[in-house]
Design an enzyme around this catalytic site. Sequence first.
Site, PDB file in Angstrom:
ATOM      1  N   GLY A  46       0.832  -1.194   0.000  1.00  0.00           N
ATOM      2  CA  GLY A  46       0.000   0.000   0.000  1.00  0.00           C
ATOM      3  C   GLY A  46       0.869   1.248   0.000  1.00  0.00           C
ATOM      4  CD  GLN A  51       3.365   5.818   2.631  1.00  0.00           C
ATOM      5  OE1 GLN A  51       2.368   5.279   2.168  1.00  0.00           O
ATOM      6  NE2 GLN A  51       4.371   5.141   3.167  1.00  0.00           N
ATOM      7  CB  CYS A  88       4.991   2.078   7.244  1.00  0.00           C
ATOM      8  SG  CYS A  88       4.577   3.582   6.334  1.00  0.00           S
ATOM      9  CG  LEU A  89       6.641   0.884   1.166  1.00  0.00           C
ATOM     10  CD1 LEU A  89       6.038   1.234  -0.185  1.00  0.00           C
ATOM     11  CD2 LEU A  89       7.842  -0.036   1.004  1.00  0.00           C
ATOM     12  CG  HIS A 130      -0.676   1.178   7.138  1.00  0.00           C
ATOM     13  ND1 HIS A 130       0.321   0.630   7.912  1.00  0.00           N
ATOM     14  CD2 HIS A 130      -0.074   2.095   6.344  1.00  0.00           C
ATOM     15  CE1 HIS A 130       1.479   1.217   7.597  1.00  0.00           C
ATOM     16  NE2 HIS A 130       1.269   2.102   6.640  1.00  0.00           N
ATOM     17  CD  GLU A 131      -1.167   2.379   2.758  1.00  0.00           C
ATOM     18  OE1 GLU A 131      -0.728   3.546   2.691  1.00  0.00           O
ATOM     19  OE2 GLU A 131      -0.428   1.414   3.001  1.00  0.00           O
ATOM     20  CG  HIS A 134       0.159   6.830   5.479  1.00  0.00           C
ATOM     21  ND1 HIS A 134       1.317   7.282   6.089  1.00  0.00           N
ATOM     22  CD2 HIS A 134       0.378   5.514   5.230  1.00  0.00           C
ATOM     23  CE1 HIS A 134       2.171   6.282   6.206  1.00  0.00           C
ATOM     24  NE2 HIS A 134       1.633   5.191   5.706  1.00  0.00           N
TER      25      HIS A 134
HETATM   26 NI    NI Z   1       2.515   3.319   5.567  1.00  0.00          NI
END
Ligand code: NI
Length: 154
Positions: A46, A51, A88-89, A130-131, A134
């Site tokens: 995701g 991000q 998370c990236l 999660h997304e 953000h």
């Molecule tokens: Ni994330």
Amino acid sequence: MAIRNIVKEGDSVLTKKCRPVEKFDDKLSQLIDDMYETMDNGGGVGLAAPQVGILRRIFVIDIGEGRLEFVNPQIIKTSGHQETNEGCLSCPGEFGITSRPMYVTVTAQDRTGKQFTLETEGFLAKAVCHENDHLDGILFKKHVIRMLRPDEME
Ligand code: NI
């Protein structure tokens, strides 16, 4: 399409509340394509627009069952509970056990502005939460029960 730079934890862009998308144009379509490519390149499931430094309410998900894009998403219902591993990236090399709902219903638009509703569960429900976080400047660590030790990661 292009791979964009992923913003890492510590950058203030990840703590900001994103604005709704108002224009469903070629620029939005390009951004979403770039987000898919950036997510795939980073090995993630995701990715949210902040991000890649864009403060708009957009995220993409692919947990291996096909690409899903969410523009102006709203989580309208949650139930149940799950405690599973999450990363998370924007926080490379860090993982933790989080507390999340097991079932999540989300409404959103696609890149053309078409509204849809999706009922999710398990891993996909976790990814949606999660997304979506953000977009309100929240990282997964807020939901962590405990971070994993290096010897627990494989
Ligand atoms: Ni994330």
